[in-house]
Design a protein around this motif. Structure first.
Motif, PDB file in Angstrom:
ATOM      1  N   ARG A 147      41.010  27.559  33.157  1.00 11.77           N
ATOM      2  CA  ARG A 147      41.652  28.460  33.625  1.00 11.77           C
ATOM      3  C   ARG A 147      42.887  27.709  34.383  1.00 11.77           C
ATOM      4  O   ARG A 147      44.061  28.045  34.768  1.00 11.77           O
ATOM      5  CB  ARG A 147      41.070  29.247  34.938  1.00 11.77           C
ATOM      6  N   GLU A 200      33.611  34.338  34.344  1.00 12.35           N
ATOM      7  CA  GLU A 200      33.259  33.442  33.358  1.00 12.35           C
ATOM      8  C   GLU A 200      32.371  32.518  34.157  1.00 12.35           C
ATOM      9  O   GLU A 200      31.301  32.044  33.669  1.00 12.35           O
ATOM     10  CB  GLU A 200      34.509  33.340  32.583  1.00 12.35           C
ATOM     11  N   ARG A 201      33.064  31.910  35.159  1.00 17.06           N
ATOM     12  CA  ARG A 201      32.286  30.744  35.748  1.00 17.06           C
ATOM     13  C   ARG A 201      31.023  31.193  36.033  1.00 17.06           C
ATOM     14  O   ARG A 201      29.926  30.438  35.928  1.00 17.06           O
ATOM     15  CB  ARG A 201      33.072  30.464  36.931  1.00 17.06           C
ATOM     16  N   CYS A 228      43.659  42.498  36.490  1.00 18.97           N
ATOM     17  CA  CYS A 228      42.969  41.345  36.449  1.00 18.97           C
ATOM     18  C   CYS A 228      43.921  40.225  36.905  1.00 18.97           C
ATOM     19  O   CYS A 228      45.282  40.200  36.298  1.00 18.97           O
ATOM     20  CB  CYS A 228      42.531  40.908  35.234  1.00 18.97           C
ATOM     21  N   ASN A 284      39.274  33.831  36.628  1.00 20.86           N
ATOM     22  CA  ASN A 284      38.202  33.552  35.953  1.00 20.86           C
ATOM     23  C   ASN A 284      37.035  33.299  36.505  1.00 20.86           C
ATOM     24  O   ASN A 284      36.118  32.541  35.675  1.00 20.86           O
ATOM     25  CB  ASN A 284      38.674  32.437  35.098  1.00 20.86           C
ATOM     26  N   ASN A 320      39.644  39.305  29.107  1.00 22.55           N
ATOM     27  CA  ASN A 320      40.696  39.419  30.151  1.00 22.55           C
ATOM     28  C   ASN A 320      42.057  38.930  29.753  1.00 22.55           C
ATOM     29  O   ASN A 320      42.965  39.801  30.108  1.00 22.55           O
ATOM     30  CB  ASN A 320      40.324  38.918  31.539  1.00 22.55           C
ATOM     31  N   ARG A 321      42.155  37.826  29.203  1.00 21.79           N
ATOM     32  CA  ARG A 321      43.432  37.238  28.813  1.00 21.79           C
ATOM     33  C   ARG A 321      43.952  38.034  27.526  1.00 21.79           C
ATOM     34  O   ARG A 321      45.179  37.999  27.402  1.00 21.79           O
ATOM     35  CB  ARG A 321      43.267  35.904  28.563  1.00 21.79           C
ATOM     36  N   CYS A 327      29.360  38.773  36.795  1.00 25.35           N
ATOM     37  CA  CYS A 327      30.809  38.914  36.723  1.00 25.35           C
ATOM     38  C   CYS A 327      31.446  40.005  37.596  1.00 25.35           C
ATOM     39  O   CYS A 327      32.656  39.747  38.203  1.00 25.35           O
ATOM     40  CB  CYS A 327      31.122  39.397  35.165  1.00 25.35           C
ATOM     41  N   SER A 359      43.286  36.837  36.712  1.00 28.34           N
ATOM     42  CA  SER A 359      42.961  35.519  35.980  1.00 28.34           C
ATOM     43  C   SER A 359      42.399  34.367  36.948  1.00 28.34           C
ATOM     44  O   SER A 359      42.761  33.434  36.923  1.00 28.34           O
ATOM     45  CB  SER A 359      44.260  35.021  35.495  1.00 28.34           C
ATOM     46  N   SER A 404      36.770  35.205  29.727  1.00 29.72           N
ATOM     47  CA  SER A 404      38.248  35.085  29.697  1.00 29.72           C
ATOM     48  C   SER A 404      38.875  35.544  28.527  1.00 29.72           C
ATOM     49  O   SER A 404      40.225  35.886  28.587  1.00 29.72           O
ATOM     50  CB  SER A 404      38.567  33.758  29.782  1.00 29.72           C
TER      51      SER A 404
END
Lengths: 136, 287, 665
Positions: free
Chosen positions: B124, B236-237, B229, B233, B249-250, B183, B231, B246
């Motif tokens: 990210r 995901e982490r 969102c 991230n 969302n991206r 998440c 970002s 990601s």
């Protein structure tokens, strides 16, 4: 109903324009294939992405959302929101592996019976070519 | 970064708590392994030395502001986190005068490691275009004026595959999903009292842990964050089975930027793109 | 457990000729929660409806599915049928087996399979139907009319004559609007004041009308039938109870300032009535320009030179009606209906630098020409050049000044200018047989009754020269104005030495029309014209129930259309006010307070401002739906991520259950 390669198409039609347009297709006896199952909603803006994704995840082969032409919405703004929502959803679904071509959004007025019949005929043909949705 | 940032944050926290400006400072402290940061809630000015700031400070602490309604609270935010402050302000979940924002110009954070500090900078941070917090009451670090242009190479790589390949990819990812909802729990944009996924009537998503339901869960969560969102991230982490959230969302971030020219969380009074419209929107629908 | 009754209609052979109805009946009997299924030849007939009523009673049915034609055809009919059998009319769902099935599919097998699916969907949906009850809401039987021009006057008179109280709010000291500024009206050449003033007097004398001049609407709260309005009554400084309108004060006032009514061509006093036939025929003091008021202000700081302590008006007033203790006052009134008739102003011609308007005194607007021609005007009806008071011989008219012109942001046609310029050509000829008029036009639009004949009269009988072309420049040369233009039909440039140039300025909404629209929360377009609910079929309603719009504030139109509009809006208001209570449609949204997180995405998307705030016991500010305003579109339901808001009649549960009958389960 994905047996015998007959696609199942679920249609969400708004009461004031597109549902009336489909009615007009009926009164003018404009034939189209029998694969589509139409649900009535007050406005295309009432159609929740949750419903669309549910349709696809549970095995529908194609989904049609039809609303009033932008500017003509009975509730004045509903189709402006649905236009944005479904533009984004269609991108996301395609990204997830559901072909853009399976999800169609059309604007149909109450007087466009013939056009509605053509839209459904074309859509059924395209959905047949795409084949049935392989669900996990 | 390093010692200087940590000292600035400690000094500021001490000042805020001693003056009574805030009841609590939400920041980072070093966890029990002696290496990795974890969230810290400091109420006593005597404890401010617990606070640190280093490249393991990955968590988005803005999530905790949702529990502090009506209580003046300070929070340490990086550039990405700060956008969540604007998001929650515009959605009326927090009040500006109840939050003291300690902004940090963060160069990057590293991947999670236990007992040892990872050298691997998180993905990210490669994508980051907002190193300077967009909102703050106190700034630690020098503002960054030049930001790189948007880069969605990872999304493009996925888009280059065929629909079949993508379907297969996501089915495989969905097979791993445990529906632990980590998440959702980590995400500051997910604050619903009753999440749609737990609704039994209508039962949008069955409770079965299977790809069909898992795909529905992840697709809709991503869509509910469309245009919202920011970002960070963190989703995901925190995913225990490494699903590449990601990407989802991206993809939406890219579409929202190209269709609506919009980035979430850049100010507190913009309207999210899906709850507004332009009559002349040209989105490739019915044209 | 529900007991659903399913009734499949043959509709003669319309359905029965393609769909195997008995097969559908058998399939329906096996569907979940179906207690009874039967077929009818013509369900909508007396016999058909009776069979449904009987079945409901005999089979103890609590929900009904009628599989026949489109619900857009007979849903209301069958709701009544079901209600007469003692069931709530909203416990009904229809399946469209005709327009959506038998009339568009020829293969019987496919059509029957589809019919069974459609019935299955309706059964699943109706299982989730709940009894719904329209609500009755009280209303205030009073109307507010905003704007006292001809449109507002007509609306107020019509509503008042129907027996309801009306408050007419007008921001100027007198009602009359633009029509009071006109000399004559086309095509009849009636004297404008002569046909207007009787109506103005009717307004002042009508027992049901309260006239609030020199007043403005400041804030509007509430909803249809139950509006609460704050009205600012500006201080007139004159006690209207004592004042007799004798006129001593305005004749004695020593100060003169340019008259707004005469559009700068004449002057008025500071204590004044705007024109002779003003209603009320009592003056107000223009505080900003009053010498004594300036003195009072000076007295607060005593800085600068001392202004004169005038007070001449008070000296000559026989009834001591001047009351300088008055202050602006805000009153709050309740209304059931609001009519907006805020009218128009004319385009600012100085935008066209090339025409010299604002620079050359002899370049005037058509409305200014009306003031010159008016016997009560600044020149007592003599058409005189503003520069030297001489009668003009060559008069040039330029059409479409601020209309049909994208470059100045006014692409629309103002509709009345071709007609009033034709009128001006006719009237100037009557004033002076030697006058020569030239009209630079793009098209001549004369679409009303007798309009074309009138326009032809101007062109054929007055000797006016109509030149199809634009004017590129006007400049002063000595006493004349040189007008350079084009005669496109002859393909040549023309140059005219004009004594007077009249610009047919376009119509635009009055100042602050956008502020009024925002105060009322109604829509307006880029030009600030108010937007009607439907341009063809609902010309005087807005998207907001209870608020009606009429006249030129909606779009350019002439006086007969304005009068019709005002009457139409009045009729709509009277329909509303004649009811003793308002019935709401129960197909509205509702909020689950346990789930709402107060993000107000619903409020953002609601087109009808039906979302309000409420505070829960645990201190959360969350949404609530005003069921009188909610129109049941469902945009809020989709905007709500946690699903805290739902739409009766099309709930999430109902729609999902329909989908689930088709897929998987």
């Amino acid at each position: 109903m994905s047996a015998d390669n007959e696609p199942l198409i679920i249609g969400f039609l708004c009461n004031w324009c597109s549902y009336a347009g489909a009615d007009m297709a009926g009164t003018s006896r404009q034939a189209y294939p029998a694969n589509i199952r139409i649900m009535r909603v007050p406005c295309s803006g009432r159609v929740d992405p949750l419903l669309i994704v549910k349709c696809f995840e549970e095995g529908a082969d194609a989904v049609l959302v039809a609303g009033c032409h932008p500017g003509d919405c009975h509730y004045s703004e509903g189709n402006y929101y649905s236009r944005r929502r479904f533009a984004l959803l269609r991108e996301l679904l395609d990204f997830m592996g559901i072909e853009k071509e399976r999800f169609r959004i059309e604007w149909v007025s109450a007087s466009e019976g013939k056009r509605f019949a053509k839209i459904v005929s074309d859509f059924t043909e395209d959905a047949t070519k795409l084949g049935s949705r392989k669900v996990s | 970064m390093g010692a200087d940032f940590t000292q600035q944050i400690r000094d500021k926290a001490k000042e805020l708590l001693e003056k009574g400006t805030v009841e609590c400072v939400i920041g980072y402290e070093t966890g029990s392994d002696g290496v990795s940061a974890r969230p810290a809630f400091i109420h006593d000015p005597a404890e401010v030395d617990r606070l640190v700031f280093d490249n393991t400070c990955s968590h988005n602490l803005v999530k905790y502001l949702l529990n502090k309604k009506g209580k003046p609270t300070a929070v340490v935010v990086k550039g990405c986190d700060s956008r969540a402050v604007n998001l929650l302000l515009s959605e009326k979940q927090i009040e500006r005068n109840q939050a003291f924002i300690i902004g940090v110009v963060c160069p990057s954070v590293v991947e999670w490691g236990w007992n040892k500090r990872s050298e691997q900078i998180q993905k990210r941070c490669d994508w980051c275009r907002q190193h300077t917090p967009v909102v703050y009451d106190f700034l630690v670090g020098e503002p960054v004026t030049e930001e790189p242009p948007p880069d969605f190479a990872d999304v493009a790589e996925m888009e280059a595959k065929t629909t079949e390949e993508r379907a297969a990819f996501w089915r495989e990812q969905a097979e791993r999903c445990l529906r632990c909802y980590a998440c959702r729990q980590a995400c500051p944009g997910c604050y619903c009292i009753d999440c749609f996924v737990e609704e039994l009537d209508p039962e949008w998503v069955g409770i079965r842990i299977a790809p069909q339901e898992n795909l529905m869960w992840n697709t809709i969560r991503a869509f509910h964050l469309g245009g919202r969102c920011i970002s960070c991230n963190e989703c995901e982490r925190v995913c225990p089975v490494n699903i590449p959230l990601s990407l989802l969302n991206r993809k939406l971030e890219q579409e929202v930027l190209s269709l609506f020219d919009y980035r979430a969380g850049m100010s507190d009074d913009t309207i999210a793109p899906l709850i507004t419209f332009r009559k002349d929107d040209k989105l490739g629908i019915g044209e | 457990m529900s007991r659903i009754g399913v009734f499949i209609c043959h509709c003669g052979t319309n359905i029965g000729g393609v769909v195997n109805v008995p097969q559908v009946v058998e399939a329906a009997k096996r569907m979940p929660l179906v207690a009874y299924a039967d077929e009818n030849k013509y369900t909508c007939s007396e016999v058909g409806q009776a069979s449904i009523r009987d079945a409901i009673k005999e089979q103890r049915l609590d929900r009904v599915v009628i599989a026949s034609c489109s619900p857009r055809m007979h849903e209301n009919t069958f709701r009544r049928t079901v209600a007469t059998a003692g069931l709530n009319p909203y416990l009904l769902e229809m399946a469209n087996l005709r327009e959506h099935c038998s009339w568009v599919h020829s293969d019987s097998k496919d059509a029957t399979a589809k019919a069974i699916d459609l019935v299955r969907m309706a059964v699943a949906k109706v299982a989730r139907h709940e009894s719904l009850f329209p609500k009755q809401v009280g209303l205030t039987k009073r109307a507010l009319v905003i704007g006292g021009g001809i449109t507002g006057i007509q609306a107020a008179l019509d509503i008042a004559s129907a027996g309801h109280e009306v408050v007419l709010v007008e921001k100027e000291p007198s009602i009359g609007g633009r029509m009071a500024q006109l000399d004559k009206t086309f095509p009849t050449l009636d004297c404008s004041a002569c046909i207007l003033t009787p109506k103005m007097v009717d307004v002042s004398q009508h027992p049901n009308i309260t006239l609030l001049t020199y007043s403005e609407v400041k804030e509007v709260r509430g909803f249809v039938g139950n509006f609460e309005v704050d009205i600012l009554k500006k201080a007139k400084m004159v006690d209207y109870v004592k004042c007799t309108g004798c006129g001593n004060c305005w004749q004695a006032c020593p100060e003169r300032i340019p008259s707004e009514f005469d559009l700068g061509l004449g002057r008025r006093s500071v204590i004044y009535i705007p024109f002779a036939q003003a209603v009320p025929n009592k003056p107000v003091i223009d505080i900003a320009n009053c010498r004594y008021e300036r003195y009072l202000k000076w007295k607060e700081t005593e800085e600068g030179p001392e202004p004169p302590q005038c007070r001449i008006c008070e000296g000559v007033c026989p009834t001591e009606a001047i009351d300088r203790s008055q202050r602006d006052e805000i009153v709050t009134e309740k209304f059931g209906a609001i009519v907006v008739a805020t009218g128009f102003k004319t385009f600012d011609y100085s935008v066209y630098g090339e025409y010299g308007g604002g620079r050359y005194p002899d370049v005037i607007s058509s409305l200014q020409l009306e003031r010159l021609m008016s016997a009560a005007g600044p020149t007592e009806g003599e058409v005189l050049r503003p520069s030297d008071g001489v009668h003009p011989k060559n008069v040039v008219f330029i059409q479409c000044v601020g209309s049909r012109d994208d470059k100045v942001g006014r692409p629309y046609c103002s509709k009345v200018c071709c007609m009033y310029t034709a009128k001006h050509a006719v009237m100037l000829k009557e004033h002076d047989p030697e006058v020569q008029c030239y009209v630079f036009y793009i098209d001549v639009r004369a679409g009303g009754k007798d309009f074309e004949e009138f326009a032809r009269r101007a062109q054929d009988e007055t000797g006016a020269v109509y030149l199809r072309g634009r004017v590129s420049q006007i400049y002063q040369e000595g006493k004349k104005l040189k007008v350079l233009g084009e005669d496109s039909l002859m393909g040549r440039l023309v140059e005219i030495d004009a004594d007077l140039v009249v610009l047919a300025t376009g119509m635009e909404p009055s100042d602050n029309a956008d502020v009024i629209a925002q105060t009322l929360n109604i829509s307006y377009n880029t030009y600030n014209f108010l937007i009607e609910a439907h341009p063809k079929l609902r010309p005087v309603e807005t998207q907001t129930d209870g608020i009606f719009v009429a006249g030129t504030c909606v779009g350019p139109r002439d006086i007969p259309d304005c009068v019709a509009h005002g009457g139409a809006a009045a009729a709509k208001a009277v329909v509303l006010l004649s009811q003793d209570s308002l019935t709401t449609d129960p197909l509205t949204s509702f909020v689950d307070p346990m789930k709402c997180v107060g993000c107000f995405a619903c409020k953002e998307v609601c087109p009808f401002n039906a979302i309000e705030e409420q505070i829960t016991r645990d201190g959360r500010t969350i949404s609530s739906v005003n069921e009188s305003l909610c129109k049941g579109c469902g945009l809020c339901v989709v905007a709500c991520r946690p699903g805290a808001i739902n739409l009766r009649g099309f709930t999430n549960q109902q729609l999902l259950s329909e989908v689930l009958t088709l897929v998987g389960r």
